[in-house]
Design a protein around this motif. Structure first.
Motif, PDB file in Angstrom:
ATOM      1  N   ALA A   1      10.817  11.493  -5.654  1.00 25.32           N
ATOM      2  CA  ALA A   1       9.420  11.779  -6.005  1.00 25.32           C
ATOM      3  C   ALA A   1       9.322  12.982  -6.923  1.00 25.32           C
ATOM      4  CB  ALA A   1       8.561  11.974  -4.760  1.00 25.32           C
TER       5      ALA A   1
ATOM      6  N   GLU B   1      -1.852   1.078  -7.216  1.00 24.48           N
ATOM      7  CA  GLU B   1      -2.467   1.927  -6.185  1.00 24.48           C
ATOM      8  C   GLU B   1      -1.599   3.142  -5.910  1.00 24.48           C
ATOM      9  OE1 GLU B   1      -4.196   1.664  -1.618  1.00 24.48           O
ATOM     10  OE2 GLU B   1      -3.142  -0.047  -2.489  1.00 24.48           O
ATOM     11  N   ALA B   2      -0.277   2.914  -5.806  1.00 23.00           N
ATOM     12  CA  ALA B   2       0.630   4.023  -5.550  1.00 23.00           C
ATOM     13  C   ALA B   2       0.725   4.955  -6.748  1.00 23.00           C
ATOM     14  CB  ALA B   2       2.017   3.488  -5.204  1.00 23.00           C
TER      15      ALA B   2
ATOM     16  N   ASN C   1       6.493   8.537  -1.659  1.00 23.25           N
ATOM     17  CA  ASN C   1       7.132   9.605  -0.916  1.00 23.25           C
ATOM     18  C   ASN C   1       8.635   9.587  -1.191  1.00 23.25           C
ATOM     19  OD1 ASN C   1       4.637   9.982   0.202  1.00 23.25           O
ATOM     20  ND2 ASN C   1       5.151   9.149   2.199  1.00 23.25           N
TER      21      ASN C   1
ATOM     22  N   ASP D   1      -2.362   7.035  -6.754  1.00 23.82           N
ATOM     23  CA  ASP D   1      -2.276   7.998  -5.658  1.00 23.82           C
ATOM     24  C   ASP D   1      -1.409   9.183  -6.068  1.00 23.82           C
ATOM     25  OD1 ASP D   1      -2.338   8.588  -2.515  1.00 23.82           O
ATOM     26  OD2 ASP D   1      -0.270   8.797  -3.217  1.00 23.82           O
ATOM     27  N   ARG D   2      -0.253   8.871  -6.658  1.00 26.99           N
ATOM     28  CA  ARG D   2       0.675   9.934  -7.060  1.00 26.99           C
ATOM     29  C   ARG D   2       0.083  10.809  -8.161  1.00 26.99           C
ATOM     30  NH1 ARG D   2       1.877  13.439  -6.921  1.00 26.99           N
ATOM     31  NH2 ARG D   2       3.763  14.641  -7.257  1.00 26.99           N
TER      32      ARG D   2
ATOM     33  N   ARG E   1       2.804   4.838  -1.004  1.00 25.60           N
ATOM     34  CA  ARG E   1       2.734   6.123  -1.679  1.00 25.60           C
ATOM     35  C   ARG E   1       4.165   6.482  -2.031  1.00 25.60           C
ATOM     36  NH1 ARG E   1      -1.519   9.525   2.117  1.00 25.60           N
ATOM     37  NH2 ARG E   1      -3.364   8.324   1.547  1.00 25.60           N
TER      38      ARG E   1
ATOM     39  N   SER F   1       1.652  15.999  -0.860  1.00 27.42           N
ATOM     40  CA  SER F   1       1.818  15.958  -2.304  1.00 27.42           C
ATOM     41  C   SER F   1       3.270  16.201  -2.640  1.00 27.42           C
ATOM     42  CB  SER F   1       0.958  17.018  -2.975  1.00 27.42           C
ATOM     43  OG  SER F   1       1.310  18.301  -2.500  1.00 27.42           O
ATOM     44  N   HIS F   2       3.630  15.895  -3.893  1.00 27.89           N
ATOM     45  CA  HIS F   2       5.025  16.078  -4.275  1.00 27.89           C
ATOM     46  C   HIS F   2       5.149  16.876  -5.566  1.00 27.89           C
ATOM     47  CE1 HIS F   2       6.240  13.471  -1.098  1.00 27.89           C
ATOM     48  NE2 HIS F   2       5.494  12.508  -1.561  1.00 27.89           N
TER      49      HIS F   2
ATOM     50  N   ARG G   1      -2.486  13.197  -6.763  1.00 27.33           N
ATOM     51  CA  ARG G   1      -1.846  14.317  -6.071  1.00 27.33           C
ATOM     52  C   ARG G   1      -1.239  15.297  -7.068  1.00 27.33           C
ATOM     53  NH1 ARG G   1      -1.010  12.973  -0.556  1.00 27.33           N
ATOM     54  NH2 ARG G   1      -1.866  10.913  -0.139  1.00 27.33           N
TER      55      ARG G   1
ATOM     56  N   SER H   1       3.947  -1.252   5.340  1.00 33.93           N
ATOM     57  CA  SER H   1       3.310   0.034   5.575  1.00 33.93           C
ATOM     58  C   SER H   1       2.370  -0.055   6.777  1.00 33.93           C
ATOM     59  CB  SER H   1       2.517   0.451   4.335  1.00 33.93           C
ATOM     60  OG  SER H   1       1.863   1.669   4.531  1.00 33.93           O
TER      61      SER H   1
ATOM     62  N   ARG I   1       0.827  -1.211   0.000  1.00 34.57           N
ATOM     63  CA  ARG I   1       0.000   0.000   0.000  1.00 34.57           C
ATOM     64  C   ARG I   1       0.855   1.253   0.000  1.00 34.57           C
ATOM     65  NH1 ARG I   1      -5.243  -0.329   0.947  1.00 34.57           N
ATOM     66  NH2 ARG I   1      -5.290   1.757   1.865  1.00 34.57           N
TER      67      ARG I   1
END
Length: 323
Positions: A109, A303-304, A57, A307-308, A55, A222-223, A311, A142, A53
């Motif tokens: 990132a 999923e990641a 980062n 997510d990215r 993200r 966020s990145h 964002r 995670s 799971r």
């Protein structure tokens, strides 16, 4: 199941795996790290995948010496002063990224800063022999507690990684302190294994707290924010759009896109993760006002990736790296 090998006997086995793009759990003075070659996008993607799971980062890049560190980050007098006092040890410095650092953008990132740390012991030795920095977040799934023994790491991640190097209990047992150095000032991003008072005494500079954006690992809002807009889950390309594709079948009208980048023509999510930030940057630099993004499956690393992308598609403030 993972091999568990004492640190005194594990160096060659760890090097073989790392050179092949695999990931290895290694002891450091803080906590055990889940290490992969920081210049290899596939290896870094494996780190996120193994943790579950994920993200995307930013991660700490671990170095063996100042020469390696200076090839990656831009040091000023203050950051050199802190490195001389606390490296090797549990202090991470967030610095501007060198233009030709060789660090894969999945580590940062997509940011223009890099988090650097110099570990002691086995971590130092394996990086020095490898000749390349290692990305190494804590070796835990995670949401789980960071592993401070090889047994804890093997029980958590043993089914998804090939090797756990047993260096005994970690002496610090707490993640590194993260400090951003910018324009002669210091900002605390995460408290950790070195007291802020000691950093201030060594630097002769007050460390500010309450930095906006990222303050600790896992808190990143966020990145990478491209200048272009992102249109997600696109099944057709509109006039003037660039295309971020995925898989063998491209969106309708792809021939007119300017330009096209395919995260993985084969539909490989690990390859897609490794290409994500680099391709976003390339498309952003193309001059297109909008980047159409094809659907990415919501499974595994998908999923990641989603997510990215979500964002990146939203308005946000400038953010700082985590590790």
């Amino acid at each position: 199941m993972a091999e568990v090998i004492p640190a005194a006997e594990a160096l060659e086995r760890a090097l073989t795996l790392l050179r092949a793009g695999e990931i290895v759990a290694i002891p450091t003075e803080t906590v055990y790290g889940l290490a992969g070659d920081a210049t290899d996008g596939r290896a870094v993607a494996r780190i996120f995948e193994a943790k579950g799971r994920p993200r995307f980062n930013p991660l700490i890049a671990h170095v063996a010496d100042m020469a390696m560190a200076e090839r990656i980050g831009v040091f000023d007098s203050l950051s050199r002063q802190l490195a001389a006092r606390f490296w090797p040890g549990p202090l991470t410095l967030v610095l501007p990224l060198q233009p030709d650092s060789g660090i894969h953008p999945l580590v940062t990132a997509g940011l223009d800063t890099i988090a650097l740390r110099m570990p002691r012991g086995f971590g130092h030795d394996v990086i020095a022999r490898l000749g390349r920095p290692l990305a190494a977040p804590s070796a835990n799934s995670s949401g789980r507690i960071s592993g401070t023994t090889a047994h804890a790491v093997e029980a958590d991640l043993g089914r998804v990684i090939p090797l756990v190097v047993d260096g005994g209990p970690t002496p610090v047992g707490l993640e590194s302190t993260i400090v951003k150095v910018q324009d002669g000032s210091l900002a605390l991003l995460r408290p950790g294994g070195i007291a802020v008072d000691d950093i201030e005494a060594a630097a002769g500079v007050k460390v500010s707290r309450g930095a906006s954006g990222v303050q600790a690992p896992g808190m990143l809002a966020s990145h990478y924010a491209p200048s272009a807009g992102l249109r997600l889950n696109a099944d057709a390309v509109r006039p003037g759009e660039a295309l971020l594709a995925f898989g063998p079948r491209l969106a309708e009208g792809w021939q007119a896109a300017a330009p096209v980048r395919n995260l993985s023509p084969a539909g490989d999510l690990r390859e897609a993760a490794a290409n994500l930030f680099g391709f976003l940057r390339e498309l952003d630099q193309s001059g297109a006002a909008v980047i159409a993004v094809e659907p990415i499956p919501m499974e595994g690393l998908g999923e990641a990736i989603n997510d990215r992308l979500a964002r990146a598609a939203a308005p946000r403030d400038n953010q700082l790296p985590q590790a």
